[in-house]
Design a protein around this motif. Structure first.
Motif, short mmCIF file in Angstrom:
data_model
loop_
_atom_site.label_atom_id
_atom_site.label_comp_id
_atom_site.label_asym_id
_atom_site.label_seq_id
_atom_site.Cartn_x
_atom_site.Cartn_y
_atom_site.Cartn_z
N THR A 38 20.33 38.64 24.53
CA THR A 38 21.36 39.38 23.78
C THR A 38 21.18 40.88 24.00
OG1 THR A 38 19.92 39.15 21.85
CG2 THR A 38 21.73 37.60 22.05
N LEU A 39 20.18 41.44 23.32
CA LEU A 39 19.93 42.88 23.47
C LEU A 39 19.60 43.26 24.91
CD1 LEU A 39 19.51 45.56 21.82
CD2 LEU A 39 17.09 44.97 21.74
N GLY A 40 18.87 42.36 25.60
CA GLY A 40 18.43 42.68 26.96
C GLY A 40 19.42 42.31 28.05
N ASP A 41 20.48 41.62 27.70
CA ASP A 41 21.38 41.11 28.75
C ASP A 41 21.97 42.19 29.68
OD1 ASP A 41 22.57 38.66 29.81
OD2 ASP A 41 24.45 39.63 29.30
N PRO A 42 22.31 43.38 29.17
CA PRO A 42 22.86 44.39 30.08
C PRO A 42 21.86 44.84 31.15
CG PRO A 42 23.34 44.95 27.79
CD PRO A 42 22.36 43.82 27.76
N PHE A 43 20.58 44.49 30.97
CA PHE A 43 19.55 44.98 31.91
C PHE A 43 18.95 43.87 32.77
CE2 PHE A 43 19.36 47.28 27.81
CZ PHE A 43 19.90 48.49 28.24
N ARG A 44 19.50 42.67 32.71
CA ARG A 44 18.89 41.52 33.38
C ARG A 44 18.79 41.72 34.90
NH1 ARG A 44 21.01 36.65 31.61
NH2 ARG A 44 20.05 35.71 33.40
N GLN A 45 19.73 42.48 35.47
CA GLN A 45 19.73 42.67 36.93
C GLN A 45 18.62 43.60 37.41
OE1 GLN A 45 21.89 43.95 34.85
NE2 GLN A 45 22.18 46.10 35.34
N LEU A 46 17.90 44.23 36.47
CA LEU A 46 16.85 45.18 36.86
C LEU A 46 15.52 44.50 37.18
CD1 LEU A 46 17.52 47.98 34.20
CD2 LEU A 46 18.29 47.88 36.58
N SER A 47 15.41 43.20 37.00
CA SER A 47 14.15 42.52 37.28
C SER A 47 13.73 42.71 38.74
CB SER A 47 14.28 41.02 36.97
OG SER A 47 15.26 40.45 37.79
N ASP A 48 12.44 42.88 38.92
CA ASP A 48 11.90 43.14 40.27
C ASP A 48 11.89 41.84 41.08
OD1 ASP A 48 10.48 43.83 42.51
OD2 ASP A 48 8.97 45.00 41.43
N LYS A 49 12.60 41.82 42.20
CA LYS A 49 12.71 40.59 43.02
C LYS A 49 11.70 40.57 44.18
CE LYS A 49 16.74 39.79 40.88
NZ LYS A 49 16.98 41.00 40.12
N SER A 50 10.83 41.57 44.24
CA SER A 50 9.94 41.68 45.40
C SER A 50 8.84 40.61 45.39
CB SER A 50 9.28 43.06 45.43
OG SER A 50 8.37 43.18 44.35
N LEU A 51 8.31 40.36 46.59
CA LEU A 51 7.20 39.42 46.73
C LEU A 51 5.97 39.91 45.97
CD1 LEU A 51 6.66 36.78 48.22
CD2 LEU A 51 5.78 38.10 50.14
N ARG A 52 5.79 41.23 45.98
CA ARG A 52 4.65 41.83 45.28
C ARG A 52 4.71 41.51 43.78
NH1 ARG A 52 4.82 48.06 44.57
NH2 ARG A 52 6.82 47.21 44.15
N ALA A 53 5.91 41.61 43.20
CA ALA A 53 6.08 41.30 41.77
C ALA A 53 5.79 39.83 41.51
CB ALA A 53 7.49 41.65 41.32
N TRP A 54 6.21 38.95 42.42
CA TRP A 54 5.96 37.51 42.25
C TRP A 54 4.45 37.23 42.26
CZ3 TRP A 54 7.68 33.20 46.24
CH2 TRP A 54 7.42 31.95 45.66
N LYS A 55 3.74 37.90 43.20
CA LYS A 55 2.28 37.71 43.26
C LYS A 55 1.63 38.21 41.98
CE LYS A 55 1.57 37.93 48.24
NZ LYS A 55 1.26 38.82 49.36
#
Ligand code: SF4
Ligand code: SF4
Length: 212
Positions: A38-55
């Motif tokens: 709800t509150l965070g929905d406008p920012f959902r696209q900012l998640s880091d998609k990099s391999l480094r973040a996954w590790k």
């Protein structure tokens, strides 16, 4: 409390996760998840998609899990022995966990930094409940997102709007079902796909990992 705690932990949680994946908790029950959606929905696209973040995610979420298990065990020992064995060690662990993890990580960074890191930072990098559910989801659950890869036009909408930083597009391009420990089953990747490529399913487990 002990009975219901044990029943929820050892019976209800594995059964529900087997049938529905971690979405039954992370997307339908959890208060942090509700705030993120709800509150965070406008920012959902900012998640880091990099391999480094996954590790990093794989280390951090399991380290917090280990921390909370040790803290809980120490508190139990302390309670059973009335502090005779450990002294103040368990309360020190409890205080550090409460301040560093509970207040700072889950609260300040997890919620206060929505506009910088996206909406599910705590769920992805820190939540010990999500870590346990993720292990069950990955190895023992029927839940997966199936992919009709031939239809994918590589627009990238799915990856952009995945709040857990999963590069959904790369799975779709390979025609590979998405089975990731971190997926909270929000369903947004499927909703934003213009070609109907992605479908959240919890049918029989056979062929979960197969390419279509
Ligand atoms: S359902 Fe899709 S958008 Fe939601 S967390 Fe899972 S992969 Fe990401
Ligand atoms: S949103 Fe659909 S068409 Fe676009 S990249 Fe993802 S799976 Fe492919």
């Amino acid at each position: 409390m002990v009975f219901w705690g044990a029943a929820m932990t050892f019976i209800a949680t594995p059964i529900l996760t087997y049938f529905f994946g971690k979405r039954w908790y992370c997307s339908w029950v959890c208060g942090c998840g509700g705030l993120a959606e709800t509150l965070g929905d406008p920012f959902r696209q900012l998640s880091d998609k990099s391999l480094r973040a996954w590790k990093f995610e794989r280390y951090s979420v399991h380290l917090v899990l280990v921390f909370v298990v040790i803290t809980t065990a120490l508190l139990w020992i302390d309670s059973a022995t009335k502090g005779a064995v450990l002294g103040s060690v368990s309360s020190t662990f409890k205080s550090v966990y409460g301040f560093a993890i509970g207040a700072t990580f889950a609260g300040v960074i997890g919620v206060g930094f929505y506009p910088i890191f996206g909406s599910r930072v705590w769920c992805r990098f820190g939540c010990p409940m999500a870590a346990v559910l993720g292990i069950i989801q990955k190895y023992f659950s029927r839940f997966r997102i199936t992919v009709n890869g031939d239809q994918c036009i590589s627009c990238g909408n799915c990856s952009t709007y995945c709040e857990m930083g999963i590069d959904v597009k790369s799975y779709a391009q390979r025609g590979q079902n998405i089975i990731r420990a971190s997926c909270v089953g929000c369903g947004v990747c499927s909703a934003v796909c213009p070609r109907g490529v992605l479908k959240l399913e919890n049918g029989p487990t056979g062929g979960r990992y197969n390419l279509n």
